[in-house]
Design an enzyme around this catalytic site. Structure first.
Site, PDB file in Angstrom:
ATOM      1  N   LYS A   1       1.043  -1.218  -0.018  1.00 55.36           N
ATOM      2  CA  LYS A   1       0.100  -0.024  -0.061  1.00 55.36           C
ATOM      3  C   LYS A   1       1.018   1.212  -0.042  1.00 55.36           C
ATOM      4  O   LYS A   1       1.970   1.052   0.255  1.00 55.36           O
ATOM      5  CB  LYS A   1      -0.913  -0.197   1.210  1.00 55.36           C
ATOM      6  CG  LYS A   1      -0.208  -0.105   2.686  1.00 55.36           C
ATOM      7  CD  LYS A   1      -1.140   0.043   3.782  1.00 55.36           C
ATOM      8  CE  LYS A   1      -0.271  -0.353   4.970  1.00 55.36           C
ATOM      9  NZ  LYS A   1      -1.303  -0.245   6.156  1.00 55.36           N
TER      10      LYS A   1
ATOM     11  N   TYR B   1      17.123  30.233   7.094  1.00 57.03           N
ATOM     12  CA  TYR B   1      16.064  30.975   7.205  1.00 57.03           C
ATOM     13  C   TYR B   1      15.859  31.110   8.722  1.00 57.03           C
ATOM     14  O   TYR B   1      16.290  30.047   9.639  1.00 57.03           O
ATOM     15  CB  TYR B   1      14.677  30.488   6.958  1.00 57.03           C
ATOM     16  CG  TYR B   1      14.297  30.506   5.379  1.00 57.03           C
ATOM     17  CD1 TYR B   1      14.244  31.950   4.781  1.00 57.03           C
ATOM     18  CD2 TYR B   1      14.277  29.501   4.521  1.00 57.03           C
ATOM     19  CE1 TYR B   1      13.947  32.019   3.411  1.00 57.03           C
ATOM     20  CE2 TYR B   1      14.177  29.592   3.066  1.00 57.03           C
ATOM     21  CZ  TYR B   1      13.897  30.962   2.750  1.00 57.03           C
ATOM     22  OH  TYR B   1      13.668  30.729   1.333  1.00 57.03           O
TER      23      TYR B   1
ATOM     24  N   ARG C   1     -10.144   1.032  15.493  1.00 50.75           N
ATOM     25  CA  ARG C   1     -10.090   1.585  14.023  1.00 50.75           C
ATOM     26  C   ARG C   1     -11.199   1.017  13.394  1.00 50.75           C
ATOM     27  O   ARG C   1     -12.409   1.565  13.018  1.00 50.75           O
ATOM     28  CB  ARG C   1      -8.784   1.709  13.485  1.00 50.75           C
ATOM     29  CG  ARG C   1      -7.893   2.779  13.553  1.00 50.75           C
ATOM     30  CD  ARG C   1      -6.748   2.589  12.722  1.00 50.75           C
ATOM     31  NE  ARG C   1      -6.336   1.494  12.330  1.00 50.75           N
ATOM     32  CZ  ARG C   1      -5.271   1.058  11.648  1.00 50.75           C
ATOM     33  NH1 ARG C   1      -4.272   1.995  11.289  1.00 50.75           N
ATOM     34  NH2 ARG C   1      -4.898  -0.142  11.288  1.00 50.75           N
TER      35      ARG C   1
ATOM     36  N   MET D   1      12.852  24.592   1.204  1.00 52.17           N
ATOM     37  CA  MET D   1      12.151  23.782   0.183  1.00 52.17           C
ATOM     38  C   MET D   1      12.937  22.808  -0.686  1.00 52.17           C
ATOM     39  O   MET D   1      12.705  21.844  -1.153  1.00 52.17           O
ATOM     40  CB  MET D   1      11.175  24.818  -0.523  1.00 52.17           C
ATOM     41  CG  MET D   1      10.267  23.987  -1.373  1.00 52.17           C
ATOM     42  SD  MET D   1       9.053  24.755  -2.492  1.00 52.17           S
ATOM     43  CE  MET D   1       8.127  25.498  -1.140  1.00 52.17           C
TER      44      MET D   1
END
Length: 356
Positions: free
Chosen positions: A34, A254, A132, A302
């Site tokens: 999956k 940053y 779940r 990024m």
């Protein structure tokens, strides 16, 4: 060309598959592929898993992709169908369904003649405490008995909430599973994921469902892949594209969150959160150059990140291992406050992928 690359080692994947066979020699293997084979690329991985008894996927779309690629093994939809309309695809492609709520049972029974004629099993999910999916203990025996009466071959299944650790819920889940298994005998059974394959060999039963261990990451926080005799399948690399000499007190990245404490050589690597590499860390993170670990400094951007290469030999074009053989993905995940599963699955499509 930007050299951010994901290498997939098919021999390592086959090795890990064979480890499952060694650990669970009497069980059939449902290889979990999956989420694009846990981010590794399902098309790239299927050939290495060709010897598996079956595949496990989360949804119909993933199953249809496997069939389009030409693989005919049984496929289990581990969340079942999401609407009765999907049953036509289930029958056409010979897919096996998990049922975890009453509506799914009704959809299945309305198609019982075709489903049973194909020899397909129905997997019945016990909610033994994870809360779940699944039927609770008070209702599942009746569900299984009804399905048997309708001619279905049933597999009793559940999922551990804490197979990777010692937890009191484990005993409760096991007790409930064995109670249902005995009440519904004879019935096929499956409850072992990767962690449980190691931890509960006595519970391997008819089918085991390895996932993360196939891809060479650990299901345990206190054991790495080497402890488990597994091999990392994915190696994620990028290259140094710039080198900067900075003075003590100068900042990087940053937010100027990192300031050098001494004269340093800072390398800029062509990777960032746009590629799926994590941005934030709860503890110091590292990458590998050769066999040496070097620290990540400043905030990951990024498209780029900075590493301190003051004490290693590095130049433009030097390859940096973000995770793989030397820097394990589970260690990066720990530094990021998450698990290896997440990092593998959230890689973007931007890095080039290569089979080795």
């Amino acid at each position: 060309m930007r050299q951010a690359t994901v290498y997939i080692d098919s021999q390592a994947l086959q090795y890990n598959f064979n480890r499952v066979k060694q650990l669970a020699p009497n069980s059939k293997i449902v290889s979990m592929v999956k989420s694009n084979a846990y981010g590794h690329g399902v098309e790239a991985c299927l050939a290495a898993l060709d010897a598996t008894d079956a595949f496990g996927v989360a949804c119909l779309e993933e199953a249809l992709e496997i069939r389009r690629l030409g693989y005919n093994q049984p496929i289990t939809l581990i969340e079942g169908v999401f609407s009765e309309d999907e049953m036509s695809h289930v029958l056409e492609q010979k897919l096996e369904c998990i049922v975890h709520h009453t509506q799914q049972v009704e959809w299945l029974i309305r198609h019982k003649a075709a489903y049973n004629a194909l020899g397909l099993k129905v997997w019945v999910k016990l909610n033994s405490g994870m809360n779940r999916l699944g039927f609770k203990l008070a209702e599942i025996i009746e569900v299984i008995q009804r399905l048997k009466t309708e001619g279905f071959t049933c597999v009793l299944t559940m999922h551990f909430a804490n197979a990777d650790v010692d937890h009191p819920l484990n005993d409760q889940q096991i007790e409930q599973f064995l109670q249902v298994k005995q009440a519904c005998a004879p019935i096929l059974a499956s409850c072992c994921n990767s962690a449980a394959i190691y931890k509960y060999p006595e519970l391997q039963f008819d089918f085991v469902r390895p996932g993360i261990m196939l891809y060479g990451a650990s299901p345990f926080a206190d054991k790495n892949v080497h402890d488990l005799d597994l091999k990392p399948v994915m190696t994620f690399t990028a290259e140094i594209i710039a080198l900067n000499q900075i003075h003590s007190g100068e900042c990087v990245g940053y937010g100027s969150s990192y300031a050098a404490t001494c004269p340093s050589t800072i390398a800029i690597v062509s990777i960032g959160y746009g590629d799926g590499y994590p941005r934030a860390y709860t503890r110091q993170n590292f990458v590998a150059i050769g066999q040496q670990l070097v620290p990540v400094v400043g905030r990951v951007s990024m498209d780029m990140m900075a590493i301190d290469v003051t004490n290693v030999t590095a130049e433009l074009g030097t390859q940096v291992e973000l995770w793989g053989q030397r820097r394990l993905v589970d260690d990066v995940a720990t530094a990021n406050g998450t698990i290896g599963y997440e990092l593998l699955c959230r890689l973007s499509k931007r890095p080039l992928r290569k089979m080795i």
